[in-house]
Motif scaffolding. Structure first.
Motif, mmCIF file in Angstrom:
data_model
loop_
_atom_site.group_PDB
_atom_site.id
_atom_site.type_symbol
_atom_site.label_atom_id
_atom_site.label_comp_id
_atom_site.label_asym_id
_atom_site.label_seq_id
_atom_site.Cartn_x
_atom_site.Cartn_y
_atom_site.Cartn_z
ATOM 1 N N ALA A 1 0.836 -1.206 0.000
ATOM 2 C CA ALA A 1 0.000 0.000 0.000
ATOM 3 C C ALA A 1 0.872 1.258 0.000
ATOM 4 C CB ALA A 1 -0.926 -0.007 1.217
ATOM 5 N N LEU A 2 1.950 1.255 0.788
ATOM 6 C CA LEU A 2 2.864 2.405 0.800
ATOM 7 C C LEU A 2 3.458 2.660 -0.577
ATOM 8 C CD1 LEU A 2 4.914 2.100 4.125
ATOM 9 C CD2 LEU A 2 3.338 3.915 3.476
ATOM 10 N N GLU B 1 -2.639 -1.398 -5.890
ATOM 11 C CA GLU B 1 -4.042 -1.681 -5.625
ATOM 12 C C GLU B 1 -4.424 -3.009 -6.263
ATOM 13 O OE1 GLU B 1 -6.243 1.576 -7.200
ATOM 14 O OE2 GLU B 1 -5.517 3.022 -5.690
ATOM 15 N N ASP B 2 -5.410 -3.678 -5.683
ATOM 16 C CA ASP B 2 -5.877 -4.955 -6.234
ATOM 17 C C ASP B 2 -6.438 -4.742 -7.639
ATOM 18 O OD1 ASP B 2 -5.248 -5.999 -3.792
ATOM 19 O OD2 ASP B 2 -7.315 -6.266 -3.110
ATOM 20 N N ASP B 3 -6.206 -5.726 -8.536
ATOM 21 C CA ASP B 3 -6.869 -5.702 -9.837
ATOM 22 C C ASP B 3 -7.615 -7.013 -10.034
ATOM 23 O OD1 ASP B 3 -5.083 -7.663 -10.712
ATOM 24 O OD2 ASP B 3 -3.745 -6.222 -11.692
ATOM 25 N N ARG C 1 -3.727 -9.542 -6.545
ATOM 26 C CA ARG C 1 -3.860 -8.612 -5.433
ATOM 27 C C ARG C 1 -2.683 -7.635 -5.419
ATOM 28 N NH1 ARG C 1 -4.785 -12.189 -0.169
ATOM 29 N NH2 ARG C 1 -4.966 -10.086 0.717
ATOM 30 N N ALA C 2 -2.892 -6.520 -4.736
ATOM 31 C CA ALA C 2 -1.841 -5.498 -4.650
ATOM 32 C C ALA C 2 -0.561 -6.087 -4.081
ATOM 33 C CB ALA C 2 -2.326 -4.335 -3.785
ATOM 34 N N VAL C 3 -0.700 -6.915 -3.052
ATOM 35 C CA VAL C 3 0.493 -7.475 -2.414
ATOM 36 C C VAL C 3 1.249 -8.382 -3.381
ATOM 37 C CG1 VAL C 3 -0.777 -9.442 -1.402
ATOM 38 C CG2 VAL C 3 1.354 -8.645 -0.357
ATOM 39 N N GLU C 4 0.528 -9.099 -4.243
ATOM 40 C CA GLU C 4 1.178 -9.977 -5.209
ATOM 41 C C GLU C 4 1.895 -9.172 -6.286
ATOM 42 O OE1 GLU C 4 -2.003 -13.663 -4.614
ATOM 43 O OE2 GLU C 4 -2.195 -12.327 -6.336
#
Length: 892
Positions: free
Chosen positions: A296-297, A301-303, A307-310
């Motif tokens: 997030a920093l 963002e998720d698509d 996911r954003a983290v991936e």
């Protein structure tokens, strides 16, 4: 050693000018409060600049600059100007001028004989002051002679001192230390390089030689900051260079490579800065609970597909991959320049494009890949065909990294490239190592864009412990090991099956393609199957071979799901699986692919229990093919065969056939097809001998290499499943399988397969006795109706949200209902489920337990109290609701 900066000026000093820092401290009267407030102000300013997107190199140097001025002012506060023979020296990372918000601040108090004692009181006051103002400093005090003596013994100490930087004090003394540590006096360049290279190899081994684990260490994992430090240390020792930028000036790096190195370093610094800022402490591990926040920093963002983290972690993994390439190339350059300078060695030609010099392969001209881009594949095939070649020379590696992008559609469609690439799979020998090299140096992703898509792709769960590209290459490696003589004792049965394969390369191709379509939406098995078949046909395989690879990719989960989720004692399950497979040839390939896949997904998943399940399913299917798919083995025949084998074993124990058959009349038919002959022979003598006042009978042993079996024989009672599983969970055991039987006269024969919590086998007799005693104590007490497991949910599990899902189906053949449950794993899960079943009047016949990372995926075979399947929609709906409500509440 960091990017090129002088800490006295540049952007670091612009953020925190020395004058401004000193003014703040002086304005506060050099009090503890003034120093604390200045450090707090500095930290807040750096955090704010991080959020504004300031480059990380400016931030880490600015932090170092701030600490420099605080320490210098502290020195002036406590030591008189006349103090001589003392020098305050920054060492290690602080010496490089690189400080993250909570990095170690390592200083050396360099002193002449007598000076330390003369100023001891002042130095002690300064040290105490440092703690009072919140500056945690790691401090050592040595003379020049002591520095030399310690550095001679320890590569770590000479490395720390190599980066020493004078903060304040006796400059002549500092220069004397530097003069005493030069390569002509100790740690010559060659010895230093070999020691640092060995140090890096040992460090990489601690991380299994991969930086692509679920929770990497930004500093220490392969491809992390420590690899950059290693290059810096060797550069400084070899050239006397002060910055990595001098590698470009001396021709060791091109501008593009230098930019890539600094960009990668800046990214890792930024990740590490974020970790320190988020945790408020020194933290270098990208743990699960940090990854989402760091993503997030960084603005992800998720698509629809990832996911954003991936997405963030894919950038991380691709960055360390790039840095690993540069590390490889630079260490090889240093090796050639420092260790193996061979200007006069005559090369040995391999073909018009490549030759071997000093054991390493090299391009014969610098434009070989520009003239023949398909040679980017040929070089790796040559490495396979000539296993005595130690590696790729640095200059050729540079050409590979430079020219990989020349592989375009024209090259991909060329006969030369396709012939060379498919020959790698047919060659077999050295396949994994060279596919890894191709991936590491970006050739594989250029040649196969589908592979390029999954490079660095991770799945945010505890099941997949590697990125998709690393997982694929591990599965290929596992498949190759089945064919290698030196690994035959690893999984002997797999090696025996491998011997029967007419074309092992088809197994390797299926392993290579099985997860290639992940991360694109849709069913990756279907998408990958289509692409794998097209690839095979394009690369000259026959339609029959391409069809087999296609089927393997499409069906690569079939065998594991059948073995781990379905009841292998059910004739219908075996018949359905056999029809889906279709032939003994496909069965052989699928079995090997399944074993290789599970072992390459998560090391904790593979154990004796899963091995035995897959082997059992393989043997049942193989036998079905021998008899003919339309003439399956019936349950009565299987039960009769198992009983006959058990009678032979019982005879050796002195139990006659008539005695055994007389006792077995009490047992239901299912009991004989859901146990092995070894288990029947283990159960029966104690059951025959036990007196009712001595119940419950509990047996614990390792039977047939399937994990530890726990057998309970006692009168049936309420809560038995919940109590038994609760005790096992409280002992920290994982339950892998449950088989529950009730005799006609009201006794239970319950069997569990268990392993330790880390999925390792139970081997100690004292542990067997602990399990036996704990179960007997609880099950013999009629007042006990529930078990409090009292085990905390692990920190890792807390970061995953797995809502409970329940699905019902009917097993009409055996008159029971199948309940499939997916929920978050938690201690005592089966005990909780058992209590729900008991309260709802549900009888449990058997359970298949599967914990997949953070998810429990369990299958229960149940009936109502009258041993009938549960078919009423309202009853099933209520059961689903109570399970969801109970389990989601307990994991919230």
């Amino acid at each position: 050693m960091g990017a090129e900066i002088d800490l006295a000026d540049e952007e670091a000093a612009g953020i925190f000018s020395a004058h401004r820092i000193r003014s703040r401290l002086a304005h506060g009267g050099h009090s503890i409060a003034a120093f604390r407030e200045t450090l707090k102000w500095g930290s807040e300013r750096l955090n704010s600049l991080f959020h504004e997107g300031m480059p990380a190199d400016s931030l880490v140097h600015a932090r170092s600059h701030l600490v420099d001025e605080v320490l210098r002012t502290s020195w002036q506060k406590f030591l008189p100007d006349s103090a001589s023979g003392l020098a305050l020296v920054a060492v290690g990372g602080y010496g490089r001028g690189e400080l993250l918000p909570h990095s170690d601040i390592d200083i050396l108090l360099l002193h002449r004989d007598g000076a330390l004692e003369l100023h001891r009181t002042a130095l002690e006051q300064m040290t105490a002051f440092g703690w009072d103002i919140g500056l945690e400093v790691g401090q050592s005090a040595r003379t020049v002679e002591e520095c030399v003596a310690e550095a001679e013994k320890d590569i770590t100490i000479i490395t720390n001192l190599l980066e020493a930087r004078l903060l304040t004090g006796d400059a002549d003394l500092f220069r004397a230390m530097q003069d005493a540590l030069t390569p002509d006096k100790l740690w010559p360049v060659k010895a230093f390089f070999e020691a640092k290279k060995a140090e890096q190899q040992n460090r990489h081994r601690k991380y299994d030689d991969t930086g692509y684990k679920l929770e990497p260490n930004v500093k220490e994992s392969p491809g992390g900051l420590r690899d950059i430090h290693t290059i810096g240390w060797v550069t400084k020792r070899y050239f006397g260079a002060q910055t990595l930028g001098e590698l470009r000036e001396r021709g060791f790096l091109t501008k593009q490579e230098c930019d890539e190195l600094f960009a990668g370093q800046d990214f890792l610094w930024r990740v590490r800065f974020a970790l320190h800022m988020l945790t408020g402490r020194h933290e270098d591990r990208l743990l699960f609970d940090h990854q989402i926040k760091v993503a997030a920093l960084f603005g992800y963002e998720d698509d629809d597909h990832n996911r954003a983290v991936e997405q963030f972690m894919q950038l991380y993994y691709r960055t360390i991959k790039s840095l690993s390439c540069l590390n490889d190339m630079l260490l090889q350059l240093f090796e050639e320049a420092i260790i193996q300078p061979q200007p006069g060695v005559e090369p040995i030609a391999l073909n018009p494009r490549f030759q071997v010099r000093g054991g390493y392969i090299e391009a014969r001209t610098d434009d070989v890949f520009q003239r023949h881009p398909w040679a980017l594949i040929e070089i790796f095939l040559l490495l396979q065909q000539h296993p005595k070649i130690e590696g790729i020379r640095a200059q050729t590696l540079r050409l590979i990294l430079r020219d990989g992008r020349l592989i375009n559609d024209h090259v991909r469609q060329s006969v030369q490239a396709r012939t060379l690439f498919i020959e790698m799979f047919r060659e077999g020998r050295g396949l994994t190592r060279n596919l890894r090299r191709m991936n590491r140096y970006n050739v594989l992703g250029h040649y196969l864009p589908a592979f390029g898509h999954i490079v660095g792709l991770m799945q945010y769960d505890l099941f997949h412990t590697l990125t998709v590209d690393e997982h694929i290459l591990y599965v290929v490696r596992n498949a190759r090991r089945f064919a290698m003589q030196r690994f035959r004792q690893e999984l002997p049965f797999c090696s025996q099956v491998m011997d029967r394969l007419a074309k092992p390369e088809l197994l390797y191709l299926a392993a290579f393609w099985h997860d290639m379509a992940k991360g694109r939406g849709g069913d990756h098995s279907d998408i990958g199957a289509d692409e794998a078949e097209r690839f095979c046909l394009d690369h000259g395989l026959s339609h029959g071979d391409a069809a087999l690879v296609r089927w393997l990719v499409k069906s690569h989960l079939l065998m594991s799901l059948t073995a781990q989720k379905q009841d292998l004692s059910d004739d219908a399950v075996i018949a359905e699986f056999t029809r889906a497979v279709g032939s003994r040839q496909r069965l052989d390939y699928l079995y090997l692919l399944t074993c290789a896949d599970i072992r390459g997904t998560n090391p904790a998943l593979w154990n004796n229990w899963r091995d035995s399940l897959l082997k059992e399913l393989y043997n049942l299917a193989a036998r079905s093919f021998e008899r003919g798919i339309d003439n399956p083995l019936q349950a009565e025949e299987r039960g009769s065969e198992i009983r006959s084998k058990a009678l032979v074993l019982l005879a050796a124990q002195g139990v006659g056939a008539e005695q055994a058959e007389a006792e077995w009349k009490r047992f239901e038919d299912d009991y004989f097809v859901r146990q092995s002959a070894e288990e029947l022979a283990w159960h029966l003598p104690p059951v025959m001998a036990v007196q009712e006042q001595d119940l419950p009978l509990v047996l614990v042993a390792t039977i047939g290499g399937r994990g530890t079996s726990v057998f309970i024989y006692t009168r049936d009672r309420d809560h038995l499943f919940g109590l038994s599983t609760g005790v096992l969970a409280r002992l920290g055991l994982n339950i892998l399988d449950a088989r529950l039987h009730t005799t006609a006269d009201g006794f239970v024969l319950d069997s569990y397969v268990v392993m330790e919590g880390d999925n390792t086998p139970i081997t100690q007799p004292v542990r067997f006795e602990e399990i036996r005693t704990a179960l007997r104590k609880v099950l013999s007490d009629p007042e006990v109706s529930t078990i409090d497991v009292n085990r905390r949910v692990s920190q890792r599990l807390k970061h995953f949200n797995t809502p409970t899902h329940v699905h019902f189906s009917q097993d009409d053949t055996r008159g029971r209902t199948i309940l499939e449950l997916v929920t978050a794993d938690q201690p005592g899960l089966l005990s909780i489920i058992g209590r729900v079943f008991q309260k709802r009047g549900i009888l449990l016949n058997a359970a298949k337990i599967g914990t997949i990372g953070e998810r429990a995926e369990d299958v229960f075979y149940v009936t109502d109290r009258m041993h009938r399947p549960i078919v009423d929609d309202g009853t099933l709906h209520d059961l689903r609701e109570v399970l969801v409500r109970t389990l989601d509440r307990d994991t919230a």
